[in-house]
Write a protein that holds these residues in place. Structure first.
Motif, PDB file in Angstrom:
ATOM      1  N   ASP A 115       0.830  -1.208   0.000  1.00 56.97           N
ATOM      2  CA  ASP A 115       0.000   0.000   0.000  1.00 56.97           C
ATOM      3  C   ASP A 115       0.863   1.256   0.000  1.00 56.97           C
ATOM      4  OD1 ASP A 115      -2.525  -1.159  -0.002  1.00 56.97           O
ATOM      5  OD2 ASP A 115      -2.602  -1.304   2.191  1.00 56.97           O
ATOM      6  N   THR A 116       0.354   2.278  -0.652  1.00 54.51           N
ATOM      7  CA  THR A 116       0.871   3.625  -0.487  1.00 54.51           C
ATOM      8  C   THR A 116      -0.177   4.412   0.277  1.00 54.51           C
ATOM      9  OG1 THR A 116       2.146   3.560  -2.549  1.00 54.51           O
ATOM     10  CG2 THR A 116       1.627   5.724  -1.649  1.00 54.51           C
ATOM     11  N   ALA A 117       0.171   4.844   1.458  1.00 54.56           N
ATOM     12  CA  ALA A 117      -0.761   5.603   2.286  1.00 54.56           C
ATOM     13  C   ALA A 117      -0.565   7.092   2.032  1.00 54.56           C
ATOM     14  CB  ALA A 117      -0.541   5.288   3.756  1.00 54.56           C
ATOM     15  N   LEU A 118      -1.652   7.827   2.029  1.00 54.88           N
ATOM     16  CA  LEU A 118      -1.599   9.282   1.963  1.00 54.88           C
ATOM     17  C   LEU A 118      -1.779   9.816   3.378  1.00 54.88           C
ATOM     18  CD1 LEU A 118      -1.502  11.970   0.444  1.00 54.88           C
ATOM     19  CD2 LEU A 118      -3.991  11.808   0.160  1.00 54.88           C
ATOM     20  N   ALA A 119      -0.716  10.381   3.916  1.00 56.99           N
ATOM     21  CA  ALA A 119      -0.742  10.902   5.282  1.00 56.99           C
ATOM     22  C   ALA A 119      -1.007  12.397   5.255  1.00 56.99           C
ATOM     23  CB  ALA A 119       0.592  10.617   5.976  1.00 56.99           C
ATOM     24  N   GLU A 120      -1.931  12.832   6.086  1.00 61.54           N
ATOM     25  CA  GLU A 120      -2.235  14.252   6.239  1.00 61.54           C
ATOM     26  C   GLU A 120      -2.049  14.641   7.702  1.00 61.54           C
ATOM     27  OE1 GLU A 120      -6.209  14.583   4.788  1.00 61.54           O
ATOM     28  OE2 GLU A 120      -5.604  14.524   2.678  1.00 61.54           O
ATOM     29  N   VAL A 121      -1.335  15.735   7.926  1.00 57.37           N
ATOM     30  CA  VAL A 121      -1.059  16.208   9.280  1.00 57.37           C
ATOM     31  C   VAL A 121      -1.515  17.655   9.385  1.00 57.37           C
ATOM     32  CG1 VAL A 121       0.708  16.579  11.043  1.00 57.37           C
ATOM     33  CG2 VAL A 121       0.960  14.696   9.399  1.00 57.37           C
ATOM     34  N   ARG A 122      -2.209  17.952  10.468  1.00 56.25           N
ATOM     35  CA  ARG A 122      -2.613  19.323  10.740  1.00 56.25           C
ATOM     36  C   ARG A 122      -2.587  19.566  12.245  1.00 56.25           C
ATOM     37  NH1 ARG A 122      -6.707  20.806   7.883  1.00 56.25           N
ATOM     38  NH2 ARG A 122      -6.610  19.050   6.435  1.00 56.25           N
ATOM     39  N   THR A 123      -2.526  20.828  12.642  1.00 57.65           N
ATOM     40  CA  THR A 123      -2.602  21.155  14.057  1.00 57.65           C
ATOM     41  C   THR A 123      -3.940  20.688  14.609  1.00 57.65           C
ATOM     42  OG1 THR A 123      -1.130  23.049  13.853  1.00 57.65           O
ATOM     43  CG2 THR A 123      -2.617  23.034  15.737  1.00 57.65           C
ATOM     44  N   HIS A 124      -3.897  20.017  15.756  1.00 54.60           N
ATOM     45  CA  HIS A 124      -5.124  19.504  16.352  1.00 54.60           C
ATOM     46  C   HIS A 124      -6.004  20.666  16.819  1.00 54.60           C
ATOM     47  CE1 HIS A 124      -7.790  17.077  18.862  1.00 54.60           C
ATOM     48  NE2 HIS A 124      -7.273  16.011  18.273  1.00 54.60           N
ATOM     49  N   ARG A 125      -7.296  20.499  16.704  1.00 59.55           N
ATOM     50  CA  ARG A 125      -8.220  21.580  17.079  1.00 59.55           C
ATOM     51  C   ARG A 125      -8.131  21.920  18.562  1.00 59.55           C
ATOM     52  NH1 ARG A 125     -12.476  18.897  19.391  1.00 59.55           N
ATOM     53  NH2 ARG A 125     -12.701  16.684  18.858  1.00 59.55           N
ATOM     54  N   ARG A 126      -7.646  20.990  19.400  1.00 59.91           N
ATOM     55  CA  ARG A 126      -7.522  21.266  20.832  1.00 59.91           C
ATOM     56  C   ARG A 126      -6.154  21.838  21.216  1.00 59.91           C
ATOM     57  NH1 ARG A 126      -9.615  15.965  21.366  1.00 59.91           N
ATOM     58  NH2 ARG A 126      -7.613  15.291  22.250  1.00 59.91           N
ATOM     59  N   ALA A 127      -5.273  22.032  20.250  1.00 59.81           N
ATOM     60  CA  ALA A 127      -3.913  22.486  20.561  1.00 59.81           C
ATOM     61  C   ALA A 127      -3.915  23.903  21.125  1.00 59.81           C
ATOM     62  CB  ALA A 127      -3.045  22.426  19.308  1.00 59.81           C
ATOM     63  N   GLN A 128      -3.142  24.100  22.203  1.00 55.94           N
ATOM     64  CA  GLN A 128      -2.933  25.430  22.761  1.00 55.94           C
ATOM     65  C   GLN A 128      -1.755  26.089  22.047  1.00 55.94           C
ATOM     66  OE1 GLN A 128      -5.128  26.544  25.239  1.00 55.94           O
ATOM     67  NE2 GLN A 128      -6.144  24.585  24.747  1.00 55.94           N
ATOM     68  N   ASP A 129      -1.587  27.381  22.278  1.00 51.37           N
ATOM     69  CA  ASP A 129      -0.531  28.123  21.579  1.00 51.37           C
ATOM     70  C   ASP A 129       0.868  27.634  21.943  1.00 51.37           C
ATOM     71  OD1 ASP A 129      -2.384  29.655  20.257  1.00 51.37           O
ATOM     72  OD2 ASP A 129      -2.292  31.325  21.684  1.00 51.37           O
ATOM     73  N   ASP A 130       1.027  27.059  23.156  1.00 49.28           N
ATOM     74  CA  ASP A 130       2.359  26.667  23.608  1.00 49.28           C
ATOM     75  C   ASP A 130       2.587  25.169  23.507  1.00 49.28           C
ATOM     76  OD1 ASP A 130       0.584  25.930  25.555  1.00 49.28           O
ATOM     77  OD2 ASP A 130       1.822  26.599  27.247  1.00 49.28           O
ATOM     78  N   GLU A 131       1.827  24.459  22.668  1.00 55.07           N
ATOM     79  CA  GLU A 131       2.025  23.017  22.540  1.00 55.07           C
ATOM     80  C   GLU A 131       1.950  22.591  21.079  1.00 55.07           C
ATOM     81  OE1 GLU A 131      -0.949  20.874  24.687  1.00 55.07           O
ATOM     82  OE2 GLU A 131      -2.621  21.827  23.638  1.00 55.07           O
ATOM     83  N   LEU A 132       2.645  21.500  20.798  1.00 57.46           N
ATOM     84  CA  LEU A 132       2.663  20.916  19.463  1.00 57.46           C
ATOM     85  C   LEU A 132       1.808  19.654  19.512  1.00 57.46           C
ATOM     86  CD1 LEU A 132       6.476  21.293  18.713  1.00 57.46           C
ATOM     87  CD2 LEU A 132       4.623  22.735  17.842  1.00 57.46           C
ATOM     88  N   LEU A 133       0.549  19.810  19.141  1.00 58.73           N
ATOM     89  CA  LEU A 133      -0.416  18.717  19.151  1.00 58.73           C
ATOM     90  C   LEU A 133      -0.985  18.596  17.747  1.00 58.73           C
ATOM     91  CD1 LEU A 133      -1.851  16.670  21.081  1.00 58.73           C
ATOM     92  CD2 LEU A 133      -3.700  18.364  21.262  1.00 58.73           C
ATOM     93  N   PHE A 134      -0.840  17.403  17.157  1.00 54.32           N
ATOM     94  CA  PHE A 134      -1.195  17.221  15.753  1.00 54.32           C
ATOM     95  C   PHE A 134      -2.248  16.132  15.578  1.00 54.32           C
ATOM     96  CE2 PHE A 134       3.317  18.563  15.804  1.00 54.32           C
ATOM     97  CZ  PHE A 134       3.177  19.772  15.144  1.00 54.32           C
TER      98      PHE A 134
END
Length: 324
Positions: A88-107
């Protein structure tokens, strides 16, 4: 303001833009037929997040060499909706999580795979921290734009205080102490350098390996090893959900105590286990990680297809904590 500092400010803003990546599973993850196990699915998620950082201009190698910042995944919570296969070839999509605060890296990470239509195969929530290198600083001070994400100790739960564990550290067999009275299996593991990164600490992939090994050890101890069920019933374990959270740091060549506890069985189709890891440090038992994993069993129908099956009396007996 230097050009590089301005570029990093732009990079932090770029983190909020989604990224995409086409990626294949590693061949190593195809252990039974052509299906990819949960550990290697999580590796795909990890690679997608690292690619997202690189596309944003915050490459893990660069920020380590320049600023002494170590990129660490400290929490990964993954649900597998459709099985991935080796070609398989997977298509990965990454975005900032809707619950992420300004001082955290949550994806938020999503993997899609092509079948008759494009299917959502995997969803995951991933937390990243930039650990200040304790060995020495980088070539330059940490820029103000990256400082909110920098920490001097890894923990996915700031201010976390461990639950007290009633255990006699002077006991001859600490493994038995940790499992006494529980539906659990445990062992002591010396952390090797190849489970670590940045010269210092066990990384998330090391915990994923231990979670997989814990399942293998527990069922073998109870007479229903992976190989025996394959040979005798054509059954394989399947994992729809896993999560690991780092609570404190585990260091290279420390003895890590790994405990897998069966918590619940759902309608004889799936069971949930909790993995906890500890080190003895400065005369205290320190918990370094906790995690949960859900297992079911499937019967192999052919080289491509499988279907879930209910647990039989043999498996239920093993899950209750009795050898069969």
């Amino acid at each position: 303001m230097t050009t590089h500092t301005a570029d990093l400010k732009a990079s932090v803003l770029a983190l909020k833009e989604p990224s995409s990546l086409e990626i294949r599973p590693r061949y190593e993850g195809s252990n039974i037929c052509t299906w990819i196990g949960f550990k290697h699915v999580n590796y795909l998620v990890e690679e997608a997040v690292l690619n997202h950082l690189r596309q944003s201009g915050i490459a893990p190698g660069t920020i380590y060499e320049m600023y002494g910042l170590c990129t660490d995944i400290v929490d990964i919570d993954t649900r597998i909706l459709h099985a991935l296969h080796i070609d398989d070839t997977a298509l990965a999509e990454v975005r900032t999580h809707r619950r992420a605060q300004d001082d955290e890296l949550l994806f938020a990470v999503t993997l899609h795979v092509q079948r008759e239509t494009l299917l959502k195969a995997v969803t995951s929530t991933v937390r990243v921290q930039f650990r200040l290198d304790p060995r020495d600083g980088g070539e330059q001070p940490v820029p103000a734009s990256l400082a909110p994400f920098a920490v001097d100790r890894l923990t996915a739960v700031p201010g976390w205080a461990p639950e007290p564990v009633e255990v006699d550290l002077a006991a001859d067999d600490l493994v038995k102490e940790l499992t006494s009275g529980h539906n659990a299996y445990a062992w002591k593991f010396r952390i090797p350098y190849w489970y670590c990164h940045f010269t210092e600490r066990q990384q998330m992939s090391g915990y994923l390996r231990l979670m997989e090994e814990a399942k293998d050890r527990l069922v073998a101890d109870r007479g229903v090893s992976i190989k025996s069920l394959l040979d005798e019933q054509n059954w394989i374990p399947v994992v729809p959900h896993s999560r690991i959270t780092i609570l404190d740091e585990a260091r290279m060549e420390e003895d890590l105590y790994v405990v897998l506890t069966i918590e619940s069985v759902f309608k004889s189709f799936t069971y949930d286990s909790r993995m906890d890891t500890y080190v003895v440090r400065d005369g205290k038992l320190v918990q370094t990680a906790t995690g949960r994993i859900t297992h079911g069993y499937a019967v192999i129908e052919n080289r491509r297809d499988w279907s879930l099956v209910p647990f039989d009396s043999r498996m239920n007996t093993a899950l209750e904590g009795r050898a069969v």
